[in-house]
Write an enzyme that holds these catalytic residues in place. Structure first.
Site, mmCIF file in Angstrom:
data_model
loop_
_atom_site.group_PDB
_atom_site.id
_atom_site.type_symbol
_atom_site.label_atom_id
_atom_site.label_comp_id
_atom_site.label_asym_id
_atom_site.label_seq_id
_atom_site.Cartn_x
_atom_site.Cartn_y
_atom_site.Cartn_z
ATOM 1 N N TYR A 21 40.515 35.029 49.719
ATOM 2 C CA TYR A 21 40.406 35.785 48.542
ATOM 3 C C TYR A 21 38.914 36.337 48.917
ATOM 4 O O TYR A 21 38.066 35.660 49.388
ATOM 5 C CB TYR A 21 40.297 34.939 47.143
ATOM 6 C CG TYR A 21 40.454 35.937 45.870
ATOM 7 C CD1 TYR A 21 40.809 36.392 45.809
ATOM 8 C CD2 TYR A 21 38.468 35.716 45.404
ATOM 9 C CE1 TYR A 21 41.052 37.485 44.637
ATOM 10 C CE2 TYR A 21 38.564 36.101 44.641
ATOM 11 C CZ TYR A 21 39.254 36.702 44.081
ATOM 12 O OH TYR A 21 38.810 37.599 42.665
ATOM 13 N N ASP B 74 27.466 39.712 38.729
ATOM 14 C CA ASP B 74 28.397 40.082 38.615
ATOM 15 C C ASP B 74 28.221 40.545 36.981
ATOM 16 O O ASP B 74 29.716 39.777 36.013
ATOM 17 C CB ASP B 74 29.397 38.869 39.042
ATOM 18 C CG ASP B 74 30.892 39.648 38.768
ATOM 19 O OD1 ASP B 74 31.518 41.159 38.922
ATOM 20 O OD2 ASP B 74 31.923 39.119 38.447
ATOM 21 N N ASP C 191 39.520 40.971 44.612
ATOM 22 C CA ASP C 191 39.116 42.009 43.358
ATOM 23 C C ASP C 191 38.980 43.406 43.391
ATOM 24 O O ASP C 191 38.719 43.777 44.503
ATOM 25 C CB ASP C 191 37.752 41.022 42.550
ATOM 26 C CG ASP C 191 38.217 40.977 41.001
ATOM 27 O OD1 ASP C 191 37.899 42.112 41.189
ATOM 28 O OD2 ASP C 191 36.653 40.338 40.853
ATOM 29 N N ASP D 25 38.388 44.862 39.949
ATOM 30 C CA ASP D 25 38.013 44.772 39.038
ATOM 31 C C ASP D 25 38.707 45.550 37.769
ATOM 32 O O ASP D 25 39.847 45.116 37.669
ATOM 33 C CB ASP D 25 36.269 45.461 39.042
ATOM 34 C CG ASP D 25 35.368 44.571 39.732
ATOM 35 O OD1 ASP D 25 35.720 43.047 39.353
ATOM 36 O OD2 ASP D 25 34.873 44.851 40.155
ATOM 37 N N HIS E 243 43.979 42.737 42.478
ATOM 38 C CA HIS E 243 43.788 42.181 40.842
ATOM 39 C C HIS E 243 43.202 43.123 40.108
ATOM 40 O O HIS E 243 41.694 43.433 40.461
ATOM 41 C CB HIS E 243 43.369 40.746 40.461
ATOM 42 C CG HIS E 243 42.754 40.091 40.661
ATOM 43 N ND1 HIS E 243 41.219 40.246 40.003
ATOM 44 C CD2 HIS E 243 42.284 39.322 42.043
ATOM 45 C CE1 HIS E 243 40.090 39.989 40.439
ATOM 46 N NE2 HIS E 243 40.539 39.102 41.951
ATOM 47 N N GLU F 184 42.350 43.919 36.345
ATOM 48 C CA GLU F 184 41.877 43.678 34.582
ATOM 49 C C GLU F 184 42.072 44.390 33.934
ATOM 50 O O GLU F 184 41.252 45.626 33.746
ATOM 51 C CB GLU F 184 40.882 42.919 34.770
ATOM 52 C CG GLU F 184 39.554 43.549 35.361
ATOM 53 C CD GLU F 184 38.165 42.791 35.834
ATOM 54 O OE1 GLU F 184 37.534 43.208 34.600
ATOM 55 O OE2 GLU F 184 38.506 42.164 36.222
ATOM 56 N N CYS G 175 31.439 39.494 34.854
ATOM 57 C CA CYS G 175 32.340 37.973 35.011
ATOM 58 C C CYS G 175 33.702 37.332 34.322
ATOM 59 O O CYS G 175 32.566 37.212 33.128
ATOM 60 C CB CYS G 175 31.645 37.411 35.449
ATOM 61 S SG CYS G 175 32.258 35.406 36.019
ATOM 62 N N ARG H 230 45.373 41.437 35.786
ATOM 63 C CA ARG H 230 44.926 39.893 35.576
ATOM 64 C C ARG H 230 44.814 40.354 33.700
ATOM 65 O O ARG H 230 44.204 41.526 33.467
ATOM 66 C CB ARG H 230 43.629 39.918 36.085
ATOM 67 C CG ARG H 230 42.157 39.112 35.411
ATOM 68 C CD ARG H 230 40.970 38.746 36.263
ATOM 69 N NE ARG H 230 39.803 38.721 34.848
ATOM 70 C CZ ARG H 230 38.306 38.858 36.041
ATOM 71 N NH1 ARG H 230 38.147 38.434 37.619
ATOM 72 N NH2 ARG H 230 37.777 38.787 34.977
ATOM 73 N N GLU I 71 42.789 34.908 33.043
ATOM 74 C CA GLU I 71 41.763 33.921 33.798
ATOM 75 C C GLU I 71 41.421 33.344 31.910
ATOM 76 O O GLU I 71 41.810 34.065 30.729
ATOM 77 C CB GLU I 71 40.577 36.006 33.825
ATOM 78 C CG GLU I 71 39.322 35.038 33.844
ATOM 79 C CD GLU I 71 38.523 34.718 34.669
ATOM 80 O OE1 GLU I 71 39.827 34.004 34.955
ATOM 81 O OE2 GLU I 71 38.317 35.196 35.701
ATOM 82 N N ASN J 213 42.777 30.432 37.950
ATOM 83 C CA ASN J 213 41.140 31.322 39.169
ATOM 84 C C ASN J 213 40.612 29.510 39.013
ATOM 85 O O ASN J 213 39.940 29.610 38.090
ATOM 86 C CB ASN J 213 40.440 32.260 38.199
ATOM 87 C CG ASN J 213 39.278 32.970 38.741
ATOM 88 O OD1 ASN J 213 39.244 32.291 40.150
ATOM 89 N ND2 ASN J 213 38.609 33.338 38.095
#
Length: 306
Positions: free
Chosen positions: A49, A64, A92, A94, A119, A121, A129, A166, A196, A219
């Site tokens: 990952y 982040d 990721d 974002d 993923h 989001e 984050c 996500r 998340e 996660n």
């Protein structure tokens, strides 16, 4: 040297096989650069990952908080995925870095970089984050537009990448709204669900039950808001993927901090690092393979060893 491993099976197909394997869970250590990825590969992990947080702190030296760009993330993912294409990489992505056109571009570039899964989001573009407070989310319609753009680009390119939906809506709007967003994303073609910021075991169990048979990702952030679960505990609850995004970056932070403080205070390096010579490090990073490749091509640079 990049891996010489070749396979007719795409990284996405390899990951889909892992997810579909009965009575198993996909375990992904979080890596953030070539060295951390090499160490995880050397340890024998079958999937990786790429952490957005780790990418931000390692490539930018920044927190982040939405500062990484598509180029930052894509380039890092391409480097990591190239080390061993037989080990699928989840990365990721974002928010997709913009509207529908940018989401489509992100998916296309991740696919071309050899990424097995990404993923997306539902935070605003200037995200933070997922385990920090006071996150801002886009509307349900805008989030679904991101998912639809990702699915459409995958279809357009006639390739494959696993799309992980996500949502960060749990903290902002509550469980039911978050669950509904995931269900809608799945109906549009997302392959995996990612809630998340899970806060309790009850939420963990419920999201797996409510979304079954869709695979759900957990996660496991060290020091984050979610319950601490081992691999076996997550599997028992019903998760099909578990990521440990901070496993390498936290270890690096602690070890490097200790070593440089020791150097500052004593003028010397810690005894526990004394036995780690260049050859030990390079061996994990593919030295033997590089020497064998050179020899097979008629090179004589390494006849005497290193």
């Amino acid at each position: 040297m990049e891996s010489t491993s070749t396979s007719s099976i795409s990284p996405a197909s390899l990951l889909r096989r892992q997810i579909a394997t009965k009575d198993e869970i996909v375990v992904c250590p979080g890596v953030y650069d070539g060295l951390s990825a090499r160490i995880a590969l050397h340890a024998g992990f079958k999937s990786l990952y790429m952490t957005g947080s780790g990418t931000a702190v390692s490539r930018l030296g920044m927190p982040d908080i939405g500062l990484t760009t598509l180029n930052d993330m894509r380039d890092n993912a391409a480097l990591i995925s190239s080390l061993d294409p037989s080990v699928p990489l989840i990365a990721d992505a974002d928010t997709g870095y913009g509207g529908a056109l940018m989401v489509g571009r992100t998916v296309a570039q991740y696919m071309r970089a050899g990424v097995a899964a990404l993923h997306l989001e539902d935070q605003v573009v200037n995200k933070r984050c997922g385990h920090l407070r006071n996150k801002e989310l886009v509307s349900e319609d805008e989030y679904m537009s991101r998912i639809k753009a990702a699915v459409n680009m995958r279809t357009k390119l006639d390739g494959d990448i696993v799309i992980i939906a996500r949502t960060d809506a749990l903290q902002v709007f509550g469980f039911d709204v978050a669950l509904n967003r995931l269900k809608m994303a799945i109906s549009l073609g997302a392959d995996v669900a990612f809630l998340e910021g899970i806060r309790t075991l009850e939420e963990a169990e419920r999201v797996c039950k409510e979304l079954h048979p869709t695979p759900v990702l957990y996660n496991m952030v060290q020091g984050g808001v979610s319950p601490r679960l081992t691999v076996s505990e997550a599997q028992k609850i019903g998760f099909k993927i578990i990521i440990f995004p901070a496993i390498a970056s936290r270890a690096a932070f602690l070890s490097i901090t200790k070593s440089v403080q020791y150097l500052k205070e004593t003028g010397d390096f810690p005894d526990e690092t004394a036995h780690v010579g260049p050859a030990s490090l390079y061996s994990v990073c593919g030295l033997d393979e590089a020497m064998e490749f050179d020899k097979a091509a008629g090179g004589k640079s390494y006849e005497g060893g290193i």
